[in-house]
Scaffold this active site. Structure first.
Site, PDB file in Angstrom:
ATOM      1  NE  ARG A 139      23.636  -6.348  30.765  1.00  0.00           N
ATOM      2  CZ  ARG A 139      24.705  -6.612  30.006  1.00  0.00           C
ATOM      3  NH1 ARG A 139      25.146  -7.842  29.873  1.00  0.00           N
ATOM      4  NH2 ARG A 139      25.334  -5.656  29.363  1.00  0.00           N
ATOM      5  CE1 TYR A 140      20.088 -10.633  33.298  1.00  0.00           C
ATOM      6  CE2 TYR A 140      22.250 -11.092  32.367  1.00  0.00           C
ATOM      7  CZ  TYR A 140      20.929 -10.711  32.202  1.00  0.00           C
ATOM      8  OH  TYR A 140      20.466 -10.404  30.947  1.00  0.00           O
ATOM      9  NE  ARG A 158      23.260 -15.103  34.028  1.00  0.00           N
ATOM     10  CZ  ARG A 158      22.060 -14.901  34.564  1.00  0.00           C
ATOM     11  NH1 ARG A 158      21.845 -15.109  35.841  1.00  0.00           N
ATOM     12  NH2 ARG A 158      21.074 -14.458  33.814  1.00  0.00           N
ATOM     13  CB  CYS A 185      37.459 -12.148  17.135  1.00  0.00           C
ATOM     14  SG  CYS A 185      36.508 -11.300  18.405  1.00  0.00           S
ATOM     15  CB  CYS A 214      30.739 -11.237  13.300  1.00  0.00           C
ATOM     16  SG  CYS A 214      31.592 -12.720  13.885  1.00  0.00           S
ATOM     17  CB  CYS A 260      30.503  -7.881  16.362  1.00  0.00           C
ATOM     18  SG  CYS A 260      31.080  -8.017  18.064  1.00  0.00           S
ATOM     19  NE  ARG A 264      30.625  -7.374  25.004  1.00  0.00           N
ATOM     20  CZ  ARG A 264      30.405  -8.607  25.455  1.00  0.00           C
ATOM     21  NH1 ARG A 264      31.050  -9.633  24.941  1.00  0.00           N
ATOM     22  NH2 ARG A 264      29.564  -8.831  26.443  1.00  0.00           N
ATOM     23  CG  ASP A 308      22.410  -7.155  20.650  1.00  0.00           C
ATOM     24  OD1 ASP A 308      21.408  -7.139  21.385  1.00  0.00           O
ATOM     25  OD2 ASP A 308      23.267  -8.060  20.682  1.00  0.00           O
ATOM     26  CG  ASP A 368      21.194  -8.827  25.839  1.00  0.00           C
ATOM     27  OD1 ASP A 368      21.100  -8.580  27.060  1.00  0.00           O
ATOM     28  OD2 ASP A 368      21.856  -9.767  25.371  1.00  0.00           O
ATOM     29  CE  LYS A 425      21.212 -12.908  26.586  1.00  0.00           C
ATOM     30  NZ  LYS A 425      21.989 -13.124  27.784  1.00  0.00           N
TER      31      LYS A 425
END
Ligand code: SF4
Length: 375
Positions: A94-95, A98, A107, A111, A114, A116, A277, A314, A321
């Site tokens: 995205r950037y 990085r 996981c 959560c 989440c 995702r 999100d 985001d 972000k």
């Protein structure tokens, strides 16, 4: 409800009922959610939940809720647009400097908020060897990539041996300088954050290793969680935090203050407070941006810069972000600025600098406005 303390991860509606985390009358509701989204509460997290408190902030993060099946029209299965920026499997670019590398989709806990949530879960597995090799090729071919963010799922779910192999492979790429691991494991399963894991992340290379710890409530930073962080930090890992602003979990200044102080005491620099999100079925857990900004204003009043995270959004659609904290500065029509101090009082600031060529000609440097001590 009972107060039985589980020794194994709770994964099914029956497990949650047996552990006293939901009433038997809610079994049907939980079954519907389990058919849609993964459920897991590790023993460390289940132990933290106050049975009998319907508003428990730990339960709210991990115990399913019927409102998860209500979808707001603005919500999206891929709320920050990972897929739009994924040139090859497992990589999100995205950037410029990085990339994200999604190593696993599992996981230790799942959560309820989440972002995702549509892609993580026990059946989702890990990046294949071929896809990992292709990801290495992708990074190797782009010298502008300075940092890799290892994420998932929770990448620290991998064994110490796999972590060491992954680290070795990435560390062999000369232009890559930063290896950053994003995890919830020190909170979710602190016993798994072993010295062997710390060694695997740091041994045999000269890269800088960061671990970004995800925690949302000060009670999550137990003695065991802090010891897990210490094992990483003492081996040379630098740590930062990330939290999500969550309704009924940490959307009050006292809780956020205690959370940020707990991070700093643990040698974890507060990094991001994410605005929730637009993940499906999470509206009941989101605060408004105005509420988040008011909380950040209050935190600024109470905490040193060392303990302040950046409140960030985001932007949906993979637009990146950005910080969305409250604004303190407003330009004045006649020049200069009005600036709000931490107590909310507006001060005037003259944005004055020396004019080009003014030095040495008897012209004074121009005033830079009010002076203030910076504790
Ligand atoms: S640990 Fe992270 S990736 Fe896993 S469910 Fe929680 S927020 Fe999502």
């Amino acid at each position: 409800m009972t107060s039985r303390r589980p020794a194994l991860t709770l994964k099914s509606p029956d497990d949650l009922v047996a552990a006293g985390l939901v009433a038997a009358s809610r079994r049907g509701e939980i079954e519907k959610i389990a058919a849609r989204y993964a459920i897991a509460l590790s023993p460390a997290v289940a132990r933290l939940i106050e049975r009998g408190d319907p508003a428990d902030p730990i339960a709210r993060q991990y115990v399913p809720d019927a409102r998860e099946l209500v979808r707001d029209p603005a919500e999206d299965a891929d709320p920050i647009g990972d897929a739009l920026k994924s040139p090859i499997p497992g990589v999100v670019h995205r950037y410029r400097d990085r990339v994200l590398l999604k190593l696993v989709s599992v996981c230790a806990v799942y959560c309820r908020f989440c972002f995702r949530r549509e892609t993580v879960g026990p059946g989702a597995g890990a990046l294949s060897a071929a896809d990992f090799a292709a990801a290495l090729d992708y990074i190797r071919a782009r010298p502008e990539i300075w940092e890799v963010v290892l994420t998932g799922g929770d990448p620290l779910m991998l064994s110490a041996r796999r972590l060491a192999e992954t680290t070795r492979a990435l560390a062999a790429i000369p232009h890559l300088r930063i290896l950053r691991w994003h995890t919830r494991l020190p909170v979710a399963a602190p016993e798994r954050v072993s010295r062997a894991m710390a060694e695997a992340l740091t041994r045999g290379h000269d890269k800088t290793v960061y671990v970004a710890l995800h925690a949302n409530h000060p009670r999550e930073l137990t003695r065991e969680a802090r010891a897990a962080c210490r094992r990483l930090i003492d081996r040379g890992v630098a740590m930062v935090s990330q939290s999500v602003l969550l309704k009924g979990v940490n959307d009050d200044a006292d809780t956020l203050e205690a959370l940020m102080r707990a991070f700093v005491e643990t040698r974890v620099k507060p990094y991001y407070l994410h605005h929730g999100d637009l993940a499906p079925g999470t509206a009941h857990l989101r605060a408004t941006i105005a509420e988040g900004q008011a909380l950040m204003r209050e935190l600024r009043r109470r905490l040193s810069g060392l303990a302040l995270p950046t409140y960030a959004l985001d932007i949906p659609g993979a637009h990146g972000k950005v910080p969305i904290g409250p604004a303190y500065l407003a330009p004045r029509p006649e020049g200069g600025y009005d600036v709000a101090d931490p107590e909310g009082l507006v001060r005037r600031y003259e944005d004055r600098v020396a004019r080009e060529g003014s030095r040495g000609r008897g012209e004074p440097m121009e005033s830079r406005g009010d002076s203030a001590s910076r504790a």
